[in-house]
Design a protein around this motif. Structure first.
Motif, PDB file in Angstrom:
ATOM      1  N   GLY A  22      47.959 -56.547  86.083  1.00 45.98           N
ATOM      2  CA  GLY A  22      48.514 -57.177  87.267  1.00 45.98           C
ATOM      3  C   GLY A  22      50.003 -56.952  87.420  1.00 45.98           C
ATOM      4  N   ASP A  23      50.520 -55.854  86.829  1.00 47.15           N
ATOM      5  CA  ASP A  23      51.972 -55.662  86.838  1.00 47.15           C
ATOM      6  C   ASP A  23      52.414 -54.247  87.196  1.00 47.15           C
TER       7      ASP A  23
ATOM      8  N   LEU B  48      41.775 -64.791  90.140  1.00 46.06           N
ATOM      9  CA  LEU B  48      42.495 -64.989  91.393  1.00 46.06           C
ATOM     10  C   LEU B  48      41.541 -65.424  92.495  1.00 46.06           C
TER      11      LEU B  48
ATOM     12  N   GLY C 138      38.739 -62.943  86.139  1.00 43.63           N
ATOM     13  CA  GLY C 138      39.597 -62.343  85.119  1.00 43.63           C
ATOM     14  C   GLY C 138      38.912 -62.320  83.763  1.00 43.63           C
TER      15      GLY C 138
ATOM     16  N   GLY D  89      42.945 -57.783  86.780  1.00 46.93           N
ATOM     17  CA  GLY D  89      43.853 -58.192  85.729  1.00 46.93           C
ATOM     18  C   GLY D  89      43.250 -59.266  84.852  1.00 46.93           C
TER      19      GLY D  89
ATOM     20  N   SER E 253      44.740 -58.813  95.050  1.00 46.02           N
ATOM     21  CA  SER E 253      44.380 -57.865  93.998  1.00 46.02           C
ATOM     22  C   SER E 253      43.294 -58.435  93.096  1.00 46.02           C
ATOM     23  N   TRP E 254      42.924 -57.616  92.097  1.00 46.45           N
ATOM     24  CA  TRP E 254      41.948 -58.022  91.090  1.00 46.45           C
ATOM     25  C   TRP E 254      42.049 -57.059  89.909  1.00 46.45           C
TER      26      TRP E 254
ATOM     27  N   THR F 112      46.272 -49.828  90.406  1.00 40.86           N
ATOM     28  CA  THR F 112      46.832 -51.167  90.272  1.00 40.86           C
ATOM     29  C   THR F 112      45.811 -52.135  89.685  1.00 40.86           C
ATOM     30  N   LYS F 113      44.534 -51.901  89.955  1.00 40.31           N
ATOM     31  CA  LYS F 113      43.486 -52.852  89.597  1.00 40.31           C
ATOM     32  C   LYS F 113      43.024 -52.627  88.155  1.00 40.31           C
TER      33      LYS F 113
END
Length: 402
Positions: free
Chosen positions: A215-216, A348, A376, A344, A341-342, A208-209
């Motif tokens: 980020g999707d 954040l 980011g 992307g 999260s991170w 995911t990271k």
């Protein structure tokens, strides 16, 4: 024999050749996979490297991504799961039984701890907590089956004494599982991270990271060099019906080409912000493995030879700032968005009250509320200006009235 139109819509009279050479590999979407003949059906085996028997077992799209993730992390075998947490849960459910001990770092990823506490209350798994920067606090017994490692911790960013923790685990035949989401297979090689060529047994990684990068997409992985461990995980993977989308796999595969570039840029931007953070009077402590004052800094230098680090920085505000003050600071930020999260493109933030997140006494952590910054791809100058603007508002609110 001429066929009805309805039949030809399913069984096309002509099929274009299936493979051409393209920059991105083709996307296979499949639940049912057609066997060429009965020999292919009868002679298949679930332990085959590429078991094309049903969509949950894999397609060329998912196997291509799995092979590439294994290569990035330095392993030989990789399984894909719908999220990083599902990969963690697969490890726990595969290797822990009633009465087994599992050791976890005090700065462990919160949902992993929650899952283990659930296993403890329902199935009698025993959860033990150790200090990640003090290998002496890890005291395995004959009941210890698994130790979870996290390098670095995802909130307070301590880099663990990875070398001595793994040595101790190997001496006592304890399985070592590393949450490698922070390092992403880029900061260090988890399967060869010391002059003695130490290796963890397996890694989990929230794709995911950094691998996704957008980020999707949600996805996780488990990587190992040990075929026996891989087959144990593969069996549990199949029993639990774990599967991922071919479209999601293709999206992450497409992002891998830029992963190293993005990781390096975010690491460099974090370094720029780190130096700026340390000059701000509102923070009593700045947490980042590359900072000499941060816990575990020397362990990070020993393992991350190229001094790479994820784009994460945490700061602890001075105790005089209340939760209301910190919330107002977070809400005043424009470029940094509030979200988990991170990895992307968008920066954040997340705020934490450490009093509710720790079991052991951590004397290296100052008292105060923590904000984690996930850097980011924005220019670091703009990010600094954004934080400076929010700090100015915080300063105005905390100036005593005359």
């Amino acid at each position: 024999m001429k066929k009805h139109l309805q039949t030809t819509l399913i069984h096309a009279p002509r099929n274009a050749p299936q493979y051409i050479l393209t920059v991105q590999p083709p996307v296979f979407r499949a639940s049912t996979i057609i066997f060429k003949n009965t020999d292919a059906l009868i002679n298949r085996h679930w332990t085959d490297d590429y078991d094309y028997s049903y969509g949950t077992h894999g397609t060329p799209t998912t196997f291509t991504l799995a092979d590439n993730i294994a290569h990035i992390e330095g392993g030989d075998y990789c399984l894909l799961t719908p999220s990083g947490l599902s990969a963690i849960n697969l490890v726990n459910s595969c290797f822990l039984n009633h009465g087994d001990e599992v050791w976890v770092a005090d700065n462990i990823y919160g949902p992993n701890m929650e899952h283990l506490r659930n296993l403890e209350s329902r199935y009698g798994v025993v959860v033990k907590v150790y200090n990640p920067i003090d290998a002496n606090t890890f005291q395995p017994t004959e009941k210890t089956k698994l130790i979870w490692l996290e390098a670095a911790g995802s909130v307070t960013l301590e880099f663990p004494d990875l070398i001595n923790l793994v040595k101790k685990a190997k001496q006592t035949k304890v399985l070592t599982a590393l949450d490698n989401t922070w390092g992403a297979g880029l900061a260090f090689n988890a399967f060869d991270f010391s002059s003695e060529h130490l290796s963890v047994d397996l890694t989990v990684h929230a794709l995911t990271k950094y691998p996704s990068g957008g980020g999707d997409i949600l996805m996780g992985s488990l990587v190992t060099q040990n075929k026996k461990l891989h087959l144990q995980l593969l069996r549990m993977h199949a029993i639990q019906g774990i599967a991922i989308s071919g479209d999601d796999a293709a999206q992450i595969q497409r992002s891998l080409a830029s992963m190293q570039l993005r990781y390096t840029q975010q690491s460099n931007s974090a370094s720029t912000l780190l130096h700026w953070f340390k000059k701000q009077s509102e923070f009593i402590q700045v947490l980042h493995p590359a900072d000499e004052s941060s816990a575990g800094h020397h362990y990070w230098k020993d393992v991350c030879k190229d001094e790479q680090s994820a784009g994460l920085i945490s700061v602890i505000f001075k105790p005089e700032y209340s939760m209301s003050d910190i919330r107002q600071f977070c809400d005043a930020l424009q470029l940094f968005k509030l979200g988990f999260s991170w990895g992307g493109p968008m920066s954040l933030i997340m705020l934490y009250d450490l009093k509710n997140m720790r079991t052991l006494e951590h004397t290296h952590l100052q008292q105060g509320l923590l904000v984690r910054f996930c850097i980011g791809l924005e220019h670091p100058t703009d990010l600094i200006q954004d934080i400076e603007s929010a700090l100015k508002q915080l300063r105005q609110k905390t100036i005593p009235s005359e």
